[in-house]
Design a protein around this motif. Structure first.
Motif, short mmCIF file in Angstrom:
data_model
loop_
_atom_site.label_atom_id
_atom_site.label_comp_id
_atom_site.label_asym_id
_atom_site.label_seq_id
_atom_site.Cartn_x
_atom_site.Cartn_y
_atom_site.Cartn_z
N THR A 80 25.95 -23.66 28.54
CA THR A 80 25.65 -22.44 28.06
C THR A 80 24.79 -22.03 29.64
O THR A 80 25.14 -22.98 30.56
CB THR A 80 23.96 -22.29 27.64
N ASN A 125 32.98 -25.89 30.44
CA ASN A 125 32.52 -27.15 30.29
C ASN A 125 32.59 -28.21 31.01
O ASN A 125 33.30 -28.22 32.12
CB ASN A 125 34.00 -28.43 29.01
N VAL A 161 23.80 -28.64 24.37
CA VAL A 161 24.59 -29.53 23.51
C VAL A 161 24.04 -30.99 23.14
O VAL A 161 24.49 -31.42 22.46
CB VAL A 161 26.36 -29.80 23.86
N TYR A 165 23.16 -33.28 19.02
CA TYR A 165 24.33 -34.17 18.08
C TYR A 165 22.88 -34.86 17.17
O TYR A 165 21.87 -35.81 17.70
CB TYR A 165 25.13 -35.63 19.23
N SER A 168 25.73 -29.93 14.41
CA SER A 168 26.43 -28.73 14.38
C SER A 168 25.27 -27.87 14.00
O SER A 168 24.98 -27.98 12.68
CB SER A 168 27.35 -28.86 13.52
N TYR A 216 18.89 -23.15 21.39
CA TYR A 216 20.14 -23.65 21.49
C TYR A 216 21.07 -22.42 20.93
O TYR A 216 21.92 -21.83 21.90
CB TYR A 216 20.66 -24.65 20.97
N TYR A 220 22.86 -19.84 23.77
CA TYR A 220 24.47 -19.76 23.24
C TYR A 220 25.11 -18.69 23.14
O TYR A 220 25.65 -17.73 23.53
CB TYR A 220 25.07 -20.59 22.56
#
Ligand code: SF4
Ligand code: SF4
Length: 234
Positions: A80, A125, A161, A165, A168, A216, A220
């Protein structure tokens, strides 16, 4: 994720963990009695799988530090705009632009949506290994920030991110209002799933994750608005 990759991940997982055959069949898409049980926790709607023949939900708990598969078999780390600043500073870069140039790459990939739509995502990324290239995107790589103790050397400033986990998440338009949804991602890498007759064992976890997941999504969305990521529905 392709079926073959999930099968390979499960085979690896079974070397160290006992996996319930019912769950294994579910992850491999072999169950025909699966329904979606939506439950709203704070501002997030969680979609919990329910197996009607077993009369059980599929729930999750984390086995860290005995397990760190999600860092050992990382697929990608989209950042982000907040991550770009925080992680850049954490890695001692004075300029975010230098951090982006040296430590990240741009990747585009397709994500299967919860409905029939797919989303083509493009984002900046974090490199999971220093010589990572675009061709490595989506492959399993042991993250360079995973330390010997099984922790993250960047914690608590690890990418947003990483806090999600095995969930999703996605946004849906609900009468003009953005509604945050979330479900588990079954990649075959996490030994933490189990069957339960009730949702009770996960209530506190869902409350905790609801805040993380909502936060999040907001970050995002801002990242996309600021032009640091892109999502197209196909
Ligand atoms: S793979 Fe699953 S159990 Fe293991 S550390 Fe990650 S979330 Fe926890
Ligand atoms: S950045 Fe940290 S938390 Fe994220 S995958 Fe790497 S080691 Fe794990």
């Amino acid at each position: 994720m392709f079926q073959k990759e999930i099968e390979e991940s499960l085979q690896l997982l079974e070397k160290n963990w006992q996996i319930d055959p019912v769950l294994k069949d579910f992850v491999l898409g072999k169950r025909t009695d699966v329904s979606d049980y939506p439950i709203k926790v704070k501002d997030v709607i969680f979609h919990i799988p329910y197996l009607s023949n077993e009369k059980k939900f599929i729930l999750w708990k984390c086995f860290w530090p005995d397990c760190h598969n999600c860092c050992d078999r990382q697929g990608r780390l989209p950042l982000t705009s907040d991550d770009l600043v925080t992680i850049g500073k954490g890695l001692k870069y004075q300029k975010t632009s230098d951090f982006i140039k040296k430590e990240t790459l741009i990747a585009t990939w397709q994500e299967a949506g919860p409905t029939l739509t797919n989303t083509v995502m493009t984002s900046i990324n974090l490199k999971r290994k220093l010589d990572e290239t675009e061709a490595d995107d989506g492959t399993h790589i042991s993250c360079r920030f995973l330390n010997k103790e099984g922790g993250c050397s960047m914690h608590p400033d690890r990418p947003g991110v990483c806090y999600l986990y095995p969930f999703s998440t996605w946004l849906e338009n609900d009468n003009g209002r953005a509604r945050v949804h979330s479900t588990f991602q079954f990649t075959g890498d996490c030994p933490g799933f189990y069957l339960s007759e009730t949702l009770d064992p996960m209530k506190e976890v869902l409350k905790e994750y609801s805040i993380t997941i909502y936060d999040y999504n907001m970050k995002y969305t801002r990242t996309t608005r600021e032009g640091f990521s892109l999502a197209n529905f196909v």
